[in-house]
Design a protein around this motif. Structure first.
Motif, short mmCIF file in Angstrom:
data_model
loop_
_atom_site.label_atom_id
_atom_site.label_comp_id
_atom_site.label_asym_id
_atom_site.label_seq_id
_atom_site.Cartn_x
_atom_site.Cartn_y
_atom_site.Cartn_z
N ALA A 243 -2.36 3.51 0.67
CA ALA A 243 -3.04 2.24 0.93
C ALA A 243 -4.54 2.45 1.13
CB ALA A 243 -2.43 1.58 2.16
N THR B 90 -2.44 -0.46 -8.36
CA THR B 90 -1.90 -1.82 -8.49
C THR B 90 -1.13 -2.01 -9.78
OG1 THR B 90 -3.69 -2.71 -7.13
CG2 THR B 90 -2.51 -4.26 -8.55
N ALA C 55 5.21 3.02 -4.77
CA ALA C 55 3.80 3.26 -4.46
C ALA C 55 3.05 3.60 -5.73
CB ALA C 55 3.66 4.39 -3.44
N GLN D 153 -1.13 0.42 -3.73
CA GLN D 153 -0.18 -0.55 -3.20
C GLN D 153 1.11 0.17 -2.83
OE1 GLN D 153 -0.89 -3.94 -2.91
NE2 GLN D 153 -2.96 -3.37 -3.56
N SER E 66 5.12 -0.83 -1.45
CA SER E 66 6.12 -1.85 -1.14
C SER E 66 7.42 -1.19 -0.71
CB SER E 66 6.41 -2.74 -2.36
OG SER E 66 5.30 -3.52 -2.70
N HIS F 240 2.14 0.14 -9.68
CA HIS F 240 3.02 -0.40 -8.65
C HIS F 240 3.70 -1.67 -9.12
CE1 HIS F 240 3.67 -3.36 -5.41
NE2 HIS F 240 4.14 -2.32 -4.73
N ASP F 241 2.93 -2.58 -9.71
CA ASP F 241 3.51 -3.86 -10.11
C ASP F 241 4.52 -3.69 -11.24
OD1 ASP F 241 1.92 -4.99 -8.20
OD2 ASP F 241 0.49 -5.91 -9.59
N ARG G 295 7.66 -2.09 -9.70
CA ARG G 295 8.40 -3.05 -8.89
C ARG G 295 9.16 -4.04 -9.79
NH1 ARG G 295 6.82 -5.97 -3.22
NH2 ARG G 295 8.67 -7.33 -3.16
#
Length: 264
Positions: A227, A250, A247, A232, A234, A253-254, A257
């Motif tokens: 972080a 961005t 992790a 990011q 989650s 991570h997106d 996810r």
């Protein structure tokens, strides 16, 4: 000096001392103390000795703080700050002489349930390579004196890392996740130390990391590193027995996810 920086300095000092003890004990020869969840989930005498040292040093410096470690009974403390500690993350590597293990120390405020705490400071120290990663909330993440930043773009595919639980009944599900994730990957690493994997994401040595079933001490310091390096983190499926940590920068991570949530 801010509270966060003071806690980070303490975490760094104690992690280095603890790491050097772990390294010496590894050189002397490892003795297994017990198995935990399965025959593959081991604890060495060094794990217990290193955690005892960490706990003693933190108690001497901040006697009213709480403590949550992998190898000893928890203590709630009275300050609202709890030290979340993995004395040797990557114990199987450590036992086999593989130099991918680390001391992980974090100071958190509030609940010690991942996703519900506020991480204030953390240190991850890999004694075998001498890498000292540290972060203070709001002050960035560092490898030694060098400020860290996660990777921003992965045009050729992301270099990812993951891990698997010790329960063989979970392996099919973990491998199915890997098959899905490989559609966005350049390649996959499996180091055996969640703390180092997260530190490597923070340092840009990895683009992303995902794993189910981590314990609070596995991720507390490493997640703060990511972080504070601009990444990011989650934690999803938190109602399940094996929540998923994701992790990365961005973009990675997106995408990670999204792939993982498609299968849920």
């Amino acid at each position: 000096m801010s509270l966060e920086l003071a806690l980070s300095d303490l975490a760094v000092e104690v992690a280095q001392e603890a790491g050097e003890l772990a390294r010496r004990r590894r050189a002397e020869g490892v003795h297994l103390a017990a198995t935990k969840s399965s025959i593959a989930d081991i604890v060495t005498e060094a794990d217990r000795e290193v955690e005892a040292l960490i706990r003693a040093r933190l108690l001497a410096a901040r006697p009213d703080d709480g403590f949550l470690g992998e190898e000893s009974a928890p203590d709630e403390g009275a300050t609202g700050i709890t030290w979340v500690v993995d004395p040797i993350d990557g114990t199987v590597n450590y036992a086999y002489g593989i130099p991918s293990y680390a001391v992980s120390i974090a100071a958190v405020r509030g609940s010690v349930v991942p996703g519900e705490w506020e991480a204030l400071a953390g240190a991850v120290y890999g004694p075998a390579g001498g890498d000292l990663f540290h972060a203070a909330r709001g002050h960035g993440a560092y490898l030694g004196d060098v400020r860290l930043s996660v990777t921003a773009e992965t045009a050729a595919g992301a270099l990812l890392a993951t891990g698997f639980g010790y329960d063989p009944s979970t392996h099919d599900g973990d491998l199915a996740t890997v098959r899905r994730v490989m559609t966005m990957a350049r390649d996959l690493r499996r180091s055996g130390s969640a703390a180092l994997d997260l530190a490597f994401v923070a340092a840009g040595r990895l683009d992303g990391y995902f794993e189910r079933g981590l314990k609070p001490w596995d991720l507390a310091a490493g997640a703060l590193l990511v972080a504070e390096a601009g990444g990011q983190v989650s934690l999803i499926d938190t109602d399940s027995a094996r929540p998923m940590l994701i992790a990365g920068g961005t973009q990675v991570h997106d995408r990670l996810r999204g792939i993982v949530e498609e299968e849920s």
